[in-house]
Write a protein that holds these residues in place. Structure first.
Motif, mmCIF file in Angstrom:
data_model
loop_
_atom_site.group_PDB
_atom_site.id
_atom_site.type_symbol
_atom_site.label_atom_id
_atom_site.label_comp_id
_atom_site.label_asym_id
_atom_site.label_seq_id
_atom_site.Cartn_x
_atom_site.Cartn_y
_atom_site.Cartn_z
ATOM 1 N N GLU A 116 1.404 6.125 -9.127
ATOM 2 C CA GLU A 116 1.670 7.557 -9.402
ATOM 3 C C GLU A 116 2.921 8.192 -8.463
ATOM 4 O O GLU A 116 3.464 9.164 -8.966
ATOM 5 C CB GLU A 116 0.518 8.309 -9.017
ATOM 6 C CG GLU A 116 -0.407 7.895 -9.991
ATOM 7 C CD GLU A 116 -1.816 8.847 -9.886
ATOM 8 O OE1 GLU A 116 -1.983 9.692 -8.837
ATOM 9 O OE2 GLU A 116 -2.937 8.578 -10.442
ATOM 10 N N LYS A 117 2.964 7.594 -7.265
ATOM 11 C CA LYS A 117 4.270 8.116 -6.529
ATOM 12 C C LYS A 117 5.667 7.569 -6.568
ATOM 13 O O LYS A 117 6.519 8.030 -5.904
ATOM 14 C CB LYS A 117 3.858 8.143 -5.031
ATOM 15 C CG LYS A 117 2.310 8.635 -4.604
ATOM 16 C CD LYS A 117 2.185 8.632 -3.354
ATOM 17 C CE LYS A 117 0.871 9.369 -2.910
ATOM 18 N NZ LYS A 117 0.451 9.027 -1.400
ATOM 19 N N SER A 118 5.800 6.569 -7.491
ATOM 20 C CA SER A 118 6.994 5.789 -7.770
ATOM 21 C C SER A 118 7.784 6.704 -8.512
ATOM 22 O O SER A 118 7.499 7.871 -9.107
ATOM 23 C CB SER A 118 6.706 4.686 -8.406
ATOM 24 O OG SER A 118 6.348 4.840 -9.821
ATOM 25 N N LYS A 133 0.703 -1.186 -0.083
ATOM 26 C CA LYS A 133 0.030 -0.015 -0.062
ATOM 27 C C LYS A 133 0.861 1.131 0.031
ATOM 28 O O LYS A 133 0.412 2.316 -0.148
ATOM 29 C CB LYS A 133 -0.882 -0.075 1.286
ATOM 30 C CG LYS A 133 -2.070 -0.814 1.188
ATOM 31 C CD LYS A 133 -2.951 -1.181 2.292
ATOM 32 C CE LYS A 133 -3.727 -2.322 2.407
ATOM 33 N NZ LYS A 133 -4.343 -2.695 3.528
ATOM 34 N N LYS A 134 2.076 1.107 0.273
ATOM 35 C CA LYS A 134 3.216 2.122 0.428
ATOM 36 C C LYS A 134 3.467 2.620 -0.870
ATOM 37 O O LYS A 134 3.552 1.814 -1.785
ATOM 38 C CB LYS A 134 4.317 1.913 1.347
ATOM 39 C CG LYS A 134 3.923 1.648 2.785
ATOM 40 C CD LYS A 134 5.028 1.373 3.688
ATOM 41 C CE LYS A 134 4.478 1.231 5.035
ATOM 42 N NZ LYS A 134 5.652 0.839 5.992
ATOM 43 N N GLY A 135 3.936 3.841 -1.218
ATOM 44 C CA GLY A 135 4.025 4.315 -2.488
ATOM 45 C C GLY A 135 5.550 4.142 -2.860
ATOM 46 O O GLY A 135 5.975 3.114 -3.292
ATOM 47 N N ARG A 136 6.418 5.052 -3.007
ATOM 48 C CA ARG A 136 7.749 5.110 -3.548
ATOM 49 C C ARG A 136 8.581 4.108 -2.736
ATOM 50 O O ARG A 136 9.504 3.337 -3.625
ATOM 51 C CB ARG A 136 8.360 6.450 -3.052
ATOM 52 C CG ARG A 136 9.680 6.648 -3.785
ATOM 53 C CD ARG A 136 10.307 7.979 -3.512
ATOM 54 N NE ARG A 136 9.294 9.179 -4.072
ATOM 55 C CZ ARG A 136 9.177 9.671 -4.968
ATOM 56 N NH1 ARG A 136 10.255 9.142 -5.992
ATOM 57 N NH2 ARG A 136 8.528 10.273 -5.543
ATOM 58 N N GLU A 137 8.583 3.673 -1.488
ATOM 59 C CA GLU A 137 9.257 2.646 -0.877
ATOM 60 C C GLU A 137 8.826 1.073 -0.919
ATOM 61 O O GLU A 137 9.484 0.398 -0.243
ATOM 62 C CB GLU A 137 9.574 3.202 0.676
ATOM 63 C CG GLU A 137 10.105 4.296 0.629
ATOM 64 C CD GLU A 137 11.775 4.722 0.152
ATOM 65 O OE1 GLU A 137 12.482 3.392 -0.040
ATOM 66 O OE2 GLU A 137 11.801 5.591 -0.609
#
Length: 799
Positions: free
Chosen positions: A508-510, A421-425
């Motif tokens: 979208e946050k990657s 569920k987390k974005g970039r990490e």
């Protein structure tokens, strides 16, 4: 056991044979006839362990065949379970004259032929407890028997349901073993199998005289596949609704012509039979390969060993239906087909037996396993309480351990779900969890779960790992582009090769989003390059110039086309090189030459072909341009159209400067044959430094000056206290020079030791200026203070 089979001339046999004895002379009485076939009859004997088969027409050949069989029995695959899978002859039976009349075979208890379990109507009457799981197990045991026989080079020949018995535990026994094809290796004699049944004979043997045909294991493969299909679907694989003209051909004729419902438009599957799609793909492909491809290429048919492997895998994938305990199905293939069949036809092919099923330990255990397979701990726990009533204690302990292990796995799955569920990490955290995960081979890892948006954990991990690997490669390309001062689009083909829209655009946050913005341009670059390359190979210069962009230079070099491009452009631009493209004034000084240049506009005829065309000049103090220096229009614009060219110690201060005009297209320099020579008049008023020279040749004085060296006074003041590190004092004519380590017109003036700069208390320094700095530069000098250690804070800039 050895014997010498004798066969007298007299072949008369009583209707109920009497006076039979074994090879050791033990008299054996027959009690009643159980069955009769073309070759002989089966009788019960006074010994409850055996049946007897008595031939209608005994022969010496049959006697010799029995002798070979007794000497070379196969290994029984289910002997360890106390079950007889192969009803192999145990002893011969002789009449009073010593002639072989038949043989003894083991008595098989509690069996029924395969028809009673695969036919739905007969199954409801004879074996209501037989579900689809049992039918898969029966198919596996049939394949197991065939493998054991083929391992000893025995060929069954007449593979039909009536020659197999199955008990209520799905254990199978093959009968009529004396009809097998047997090879006597000692005497090198082959005993053929002269029998066959409609629907089970392979196409290549249909219509042939089986008394003369030598069979192989390849032929048995066809009949085995038919039996397995019968067990799983209840019908023959070549049955269906005839769509051709006239009367439908016979079953054997359909087999002979290869008219299977899998491939022929003339035969459609019956709407009353579940479709082949209820099976997992590997089983569907197995049937198609055997019946379709195997029709023309018999060796393509699956062997008994192949079927064993697939059926074992199938059994591990079967689960109980949530609605009907007696329904087994493949969840990967959609909803329970037996429930759908019930809704469609109002016929339950595997009906529930009410209370009996609820107390059936086998079904309850399978339901427990089904809940564990989907990670439903609560339901599995409830079912386990039912197992405690009628389950073996050792098995119950095993189930409890399975529940505990699955509970632990599901707790870890929750952590995986949170990481997703987390974005970039999310990728890094997910892969770290996976690295420390101890149950990588557990079936739940490969199972799509709602916890992972109906994907499997293995799929999620593979996607994250693939995404990280691709991003790593892409970032290396971008670093390489930056280090070589190229646009990232210079690697457009590599970017397109590595880019995976499905992988990169799901978040979208990657960090891949910044790369995603390049992809439309990369696609356009690829399309343009596919046009540029043939235009270049076909020497279409104007088309090349219209399509060309600096981003293509890397790919052209890799394709070995950069030099052909240079030659093509040199030829094209040569007529334009004779024109005056710049004007220059010149001045002289001891340390070098100051040149003011102003280019004329590029001709419209050329500018319209490509916006990338620029002016440039080659400069040299030797007419042969052995050591030329190149200045582009872009660089000259930055320097205000004025460049300073220092003399080296070996050059004559009054030698002329030779200038050669050029066109610039990316990294392609198109030099003119015309050379301009400049002489010197008066000293320069102001100096602009060119960054195209090395520090070693920068401002070398021709003569020493006796004037005293000036001092540079520096005052530092801060609104708050600062611990200053060791600072380098650098000077230069522009801020760009001071901020770029690679610029040659920035130089170190001195150094300040570490000290404390107190709040609002100025700190003054005096730095002597060396003779290498011209006087007329002092009023334009810009100063920077930057830490000597690169890890220290950023530079202070002053002017």
């Amino acid at each position: 056991m050895t014997f010498d089979p004798l066969f007298p001339q007299n072949k008369n046999i009583d209707s109920f044979p009497m006076g039979l004895r074994s090879s050791e002379g033990t008299v054996l009485s027959l009690q009643r006839k159980l069955n009769s076939s073309g070759e002989g009859s089966i009788y019960a004997t006074e010994d409850p362990r055996y049946f007897a088969k008595i031939y209608h027409n005994p022969s010496l050949e049959k006697a010799k065949k029995l002798q070979t069989m007794l000497l070379t029995p196969p290994s029984d695959p289910t002997a360890s379970q106390g079950h007889i899978s192969i009803a192999w002859p145990i002893d011969i039976l002789l009449n009073k004259q010593g002639a072989v009349q038949g043989f003894l075979m083991p008595k098989i208890r509690g069996g029924m032929d395969l028809t009673h379990v695969y036919n739905p109507r007969l199954r409801r009457q004879k074996a209501p407890e037989f579900n689809w799981y049992y039918l898969h197990t029966t198919a596996l045991n049939v394949a197991w028997i065939l493998k054991a026989l083929h391992d000893k080079t025995f060929i069954v020949g007449d593979l039909k349901p009536e020659n197999f018995l199955v008990n209520n535990k799905a254990l199978v026994t093959i009968l009529d073993t004396d009809s097998f094809q047997i090879y006597d290796q000692t005497n090198q004699v082959l005993f053929l199998s002269p029998v066959g049944s409609e629907g089970f004979t392979p196409p290549e043997l249909i219509g042939k005289n089986l008394n003369l045909e030598t069979r192989s294991e390849i032929h048995d493969r066809f009949g085995l596949a038919v039996l397995i299909y019968f067990l799983l679907f209840g019908v023959h694989p070549f049955s269906g609704v005839w769509k051709g003209q006239g009367e439908p051909p016979s079953l054997d004729m359909r087999i002979f012509q290869g008219l299977s419902p899998f491939s022929s438009p003339l035969l459609e599957p019956s709407p009353l039979v579940p479709p082949l799609s209820i099976l997992p793909p590997f089983l569907k492909d197995a049937f198609k390969q055997t019946f379709d491809k195997g029709h023309l290429t018999p060796t393509a048919r699956l062997s008994a060993s192949d079927w064993m492997t697939l059926l074992k895998k199938s059994l591990s994938l079967l689960e109980t239906c949530p609605a009907h305990l007696s329904h087994f199905y493949y969840p990967s293939q959609g909803h329970c087909p037996w429930c759908l069949h019930l809704l469609k036809t109002n016929v339950d092919l595997f009906p529930t037996n009410g209370t009996q099923d609820k107390n059936n330990a086998f079904l309850i255990a399978k339901q427990f396993e089904s809940f564990l397979k989907v990670g439903d701990i609560l339901k599995a726990g409830k079912v386990l309480t039912l197992l405690k009533i009628n389950c073996d204690p050792a098995l119950l302990k095993s189930y409890e351990n399975m529940l505990e292990e699955t509970s632990s796995i599901m707790e870890t799955f929750e952590k995986f779900s949170e990481a997703l569920k987390k974005g970039r990490e999310k990728d890094r955290e997910l892969l770290t969890l996976w690295k420390n995960f101890s149950f990588k081979t557990h079936p739940l890892v490969q199972r799509p779960l709602p916890l992972f948006e109906d994907k499997s954990l293995q799929d999620c991990v593979q996607r994250s790992q693939t995404r990280q690997d691709l991003l790593k490669e892409i970032n290396l390309l971008l670093k390489e582009a930056k280090a070589s001062h190229q646009s990232p689009l210079s690697y457009f083909d590599d970017l397109l090769r590595l880019w995976n829209k499905d992988l990169f655009e799901e978040d979208e946050k990657s960090e891949s989003c910044s790369i995603a913005s390049l992809m439309p341009e990369a696609h356009e670059a690829f399309k343009t390059y596919t046009l540029l390359k043939p235009a270049l190979l076909n020497h279409k210069t104007e088309e090349v110039l219209l399509l060309w962009s600096p981003i293509f230079e890397h790919r052209l070099k890799r394709d070995g086309l950069f030099e052909p491009l240079q030659r093509l452009l040199h030829t094209f631009f040569q007529p334009f090189m004779g024109k005056t493209i710049f004007k220059a004034t010149r001045t002289h000084k001891k340390e070098g030459l100051l040149v003011h240049l102003q280019f004329q506009p590029i001709p419209v005829s050329l500018k319209s072909l490509t916006p990338h065309l620029k002016h440039g000049i080659f400069l040299s103090f030797s007419k042969d341009f052995k050591t030329p220096l190149f200045i582009s229009q872009k660089k000259l614009d930055f320097l205000g159209n004025t460049i300073f060219i220092p003399f080296s110690a070996s050059e004559d201060p009054i030698s002329p400067l030779y200038i050669r005009p050029a066109f610039v297209l990316g990294e392609i320099f198109l030099g003119s044959k015309n050379i301009v020579s400049l002489d010197y008049t008066s000293p320069p008023v102001e100096i602009f430094l060119s960054t195209s020279f090395s520090k070693s040749s920068f401002f070398k004085p021709m003569k020493k000056t006796s004037e005293p060296s000036p001092f540079l006074k520096i005052r530092i003041k801060s609104s708050h206290s600062i611990e200053l590190p060791t600072l380098l004092i650098k000077g230069g004519v522009s801020r760009v020079a001071l901020l770029c380590d690679t610029e040659p017109d920035a130089f170190v003036l001195g150094e300040i030791s570490p000290c404390l700069l107190e709040e609002n208390t100025p700190l003054d320094f005096e730095i002597p200026i060396g003779e290498e700095i011209p006087k007329n530069l002092l009023n334009k000098l810009k100063i920077s203070l930057e830490p000597k250690e690169k890890k220290a804070p950023a530079s202070f800039f002053f002017s």
